[in-house]
Design a protein around this motif. Structure first.
Motif, mmCIF file in Angstrom:
data_model
loop_
_atom_site.group_PDB
_atom_site.id
_atom_site.type_symbol
_atom_site.label_atom_id
_atom_site.label_comp_id
_atom_site.label_asym_id
_atom_site.label_seq_id
_atom_site.Cartn_x
_atom_site.Cartn_y
_atom_site.Cartn_z
ATOM 1 N N ARG A 124 14.337 -61.721 -75.507
ATOM 2 C CA ARG A 124 14.708 -60.847 -74.384
ATOM 3 C C ARG A 124 16.219 -60.852 -74.151
ATOM 4 O O ARG A 124 16.701 -61.077 -73.041
ATOM 5 C CB ARG A 124 13.957 -61.235 -73.102
ATOM 6 C CG ARG A 124 12.453 -61.014 -73.218
ATOM 7 C CD ARG A 124 11.718 -61.293 -71.939
ATOM 8 N NE ARG A 124 10.282 -61.123 -72.117
ATOM 9 C CZ ARG A 124 9.366 -61.359 -71.176
ATOM 10 N NH1 ARG A 124 9.765 -61.797 -69.988
ATOM 11 N NH2 ARG A 124 8.089 -61.174 -71.414
ATOM 12 N N TRP B 10 8.370 -53.990 -68.638
ATOM 13 C CA TRP B 10 7.379 -54.062 -67.559
ATOM 14 C C TRP B 10 6.085 -54.642 -68.085
ATOM 15 O O TRP B 10 5.606 -54.251 -69.154
ATOM 16 C CB TRP B 10 7.114 -52.664 -66.995
ATOM 17 C CG TRP B 10 8.330 -51.929 -66.560
ATOM 18 C CD1 TRP B 10 9.179 -51.183 -67.343
ATOM 19 C CD2 TRP B 10 8.879 -51.879 -65.239
ATOM 20 N NE1 TRP B 10 10.192 -50.668 -66.591
ATOM 21 C CE2 TRP B 10 10.039 -51.076 -65.308
ATOM 22 C CE3 TRP B 10 8.487 -52.427 -64.013
ATOM 23 C CZ2 TRP B 10 10.823 -50.811 -64.178
ATOM 24 C CZ3 TRP B 10 9.263 -52.161 -62.892
ATOM 25 C CH2 TRP B 10 10.406 -51.367 -62.986
ATOM 26 N N ASP B 11 5.510 -55.558 -67.331
ATOM 27 C CA ASP B 11 4.195 -56.112 -67.643
ATOM 28 C C ASP B 11 3.188 -55.459 -66.709
ATOM 29 O O ASP B 11 3.151 -55.744 -65.511
ATOM 30 C CB ASP B 11 4.191 -57.637 -67.452
ATOM 31 C CG ASP B 11 2.916 -58.283 -67.989
ATOM 32 O OD1 ASP B 11 1.887 -57.584 -68.088
ATOM 33 O OD2 ASP B 11 2.951 -59.487 -68.304
ATOM 34 N N LEU C 278 2.578 -54.333 -72.225
ATOM 35 C CA LEU C 278 4.019 -54.419 -71.991
ATOM 36 C C LEU C 278 4.651 -53.079 -72.334
ATOM 37 O O LEU C 278 4.370 -52.489 -73.369
ATOM 38 C CB LEU C 278 4.637 -55.526 -72.852
ATOM 39 C CG LEU C 278 6.076 -55.923 -72.534
ATOM 40 C CD1 LEU C 278 6.171 -56.569 -71.153
ATOM 41 C CD2 LEU C 278 6.611 -56.882 -73.599
ATOM 42 N N VAL D 287 9.815 -57.479 -65.701
ATOM 43 C CA VAL D 287 10.036 -58.823 -66.250
ATOM 44 C C VAL D 287 11.423 -58.975 -66.874
ATOM 45 O O VAL D 287 11.881 -60.088 -67.108
ATOM 46 C CB VAL D 287 8.954 -59.179 -67.288
ATOM 47 C CG1 VAL D 287 7.595 -59.294 -66.615
ATOM 48 C CG2 VAL D 287 8.904 -58.155 -68.418
ATOM 49 N N GLN D 288 12.099 -57.854 -67.175
ATOM 50 C CA GLN D 288 13.452 -57.932 -67.719
ATOM 51 C C GLN D 288 14.162 -56.601 -67.510
ATOM 52 O O GLN D 288 13.584 -55.537 -67.761
ATOM 53 C CB GLN D 288 13.418 -58.259 -69.216
ATOM 54 C CG GLN D 288 14.782 -58.436 -69.853
ATOM 55 C CD GLN D 288 15.487 -59.705 -69.376
ATOM 56 O OE1 GLN D 288 14.897 -60.784 -69.398
ATOM 57 N NE2 GLN D 288 16.731 -59.572 -68.936
ATOM 58 N N CYS E 273 14.453 -51.367 -69.331
ATOM 59 C CA CYS E 273 13.636 -52.352 -68.605
ATOM 60 C C CYS E 273 12.345 -52.642 -69.346
ATOM 61 O O CYS E 273 11.803 -51.787 -70.049
ATOM 62 C CB CYS E 273 13.299 -51.833 -67.197
ATOM 63 S SG CYS E 273 14.734 -51.617 -66.116
ATOM 64 N N LEU F 157 0.657 -57.425 -64.318
ATOM 65 C CA LEU F 157 1.139 -58.103 -63.110
ATOM 66 C C LEU F 157 1.104 -57.151 -61.921
ATOM 67 O O LEU F 157 1.082 -55.925 -62.099
ATOM 68 C CB LEU F 157 2.569 -58.602 -63.326
ATOM 69 C CG LEU F 157 2.772 -59.670 -64.401
ATOM 70 C CD1 LEU F 157 4.255 -59.989 -64.553
ATOM 71 C CD2 LEU F 157 1.984 -60.930 -64.067
ATOM 72 N N SER G 197 6.013 -57.358 -58.992
ATOM 73 C CA SER G 197 6.569 -58.325 -59.947
ATOM 74 C C SER G 197 6.404 -57.861 -61.394
ATOM 75 O O SER G 197 6.543 -58.652 -62.321
ATOM 76 C CB SER G 197 5.896 -59.689 -59.770
ATOM 77 O OG SER G 197 4.480 -59.588 -59.856
#
Length: 267
Positions: A165, A115-116, A99, A126-127, A113, A119, A123
């Motif tokens: 989050r 990020w995963d 992450l 994630v936030q 932001c 994935l 996509s």
């Protein structure tokens, strides 16, 4: 610059876009993941806490990740993400290092932001937090508290709860933009440095101002650089506060003795 957490290696990034790996005490670089003149300027680079990967952000809003180890291909990153539409200034590895948190400047003020990286790229976001008008130059992760601290171009600080989050708190820390952030190893306080050259120490739990060092790295007309103020901060295990500035100096303070300058290193 970014140092390896365990081995005697460090990385350097340049305005010409190049990235090089070095070994302490040696004059020849070990490798060059990015060649000069082919990529945007480097804004930040660092290793993760395990030392098995490092990341580089650039002036066109991207972040690239490389694996580190024997037999790995350092000429090509294994991940390339466009994180912010205008610029990515800083990033932090969060938790297991899959992450990422990025700070930059994007449309609709989505300037911080998460990020995963496990994935698919479409996509991976994630936030996205809408905060920091005109962008966020600095981000810091506190693993024990699982919070994210970000600084804005208008001097504001935002504190996010990574588990929920969501924004936990925000306050005005400086008049000028926040250029650098640092955390003490025990996560009792964090430090902010501004483009005005001021350095401030804040409590992490209550967010109260603990110490203030005005004009620690004041603007100097001798240096014609395009940047000014505090450029980098670090806190050691013995409460030594290290700061570097555009005035060409590095200063070391011993906290909590706020009036004692241990050493100044002029340019």
């Amino acid at each position: 610059m970014g140092a390896h957490p365990h081995l005697p290696y460090y990385m350097t990034g340049s305005q010409d876009g190049s990235v090089q790996m070095w070994e302490w005490g040696h004059s020849q670089c070990l490798g060059m993941p990015r060649q000069p003149g082919s990529f945007p300027k480097v804004t930040r680079l660092q290793f993760n806490s395990q030392g098995n990967k490092f990341g580089v952000t650039d002036g066109e809003g991207a972040i690239c990740l490389w694996q580190v180890g024997f037999g790995t291909n350092m000429t090509k990153p294994y991940l390339n993400l466009t994180c912010h539409s205008k610029n990515t200034y800083d990033f932090a590895f969060v938790g297991s290092s899959s992450l990422l948190a990025t700070a930059g400047h994007s449309g609709e003020s989505k300037n911080v932001c998460l990020w995963d990286t496990l994935l698919p790229q479409r996509s991976a976001l994630v936030q996205a937090f809408q905060c920091h008008e005109h962008g966020s130059p600095a981000v810091l992760y506190a693993p024990q508290h699982q919070i994210l601290i970000t600084g804005g171009k208008k001097g504001d600080i935002c504190i996010f709860d990574i588990r929920q989050r969501q924004l936990r708190h925000s306050f005005q820390a400086h008049e000028g933009q926040v250029r650098a952030l640092a955390m003490d190893p025990s996560e009792e306080y964090f430090v902010t440095g501004s483009a005005d050259g001021d350095v401030k120490v804040w409590g992490l739990s209550v967010h109260n101002l603990v110490y203030s060092f005005p004009s620690e790295h004041a603007k100097n007309s001798i240096f014609r650089a395009t940047t000014s103020g505090v450029l980098q901060l670090a806190v050691g295990h013995t409460n030594h506060l290290y700061s570097c500035g555009a005035d060409g100096s590095m200063k070391v303070r011993l906290l909590p003795e706020k009036d004692l300058v241990v050493q100044t290193y002029p340019a």
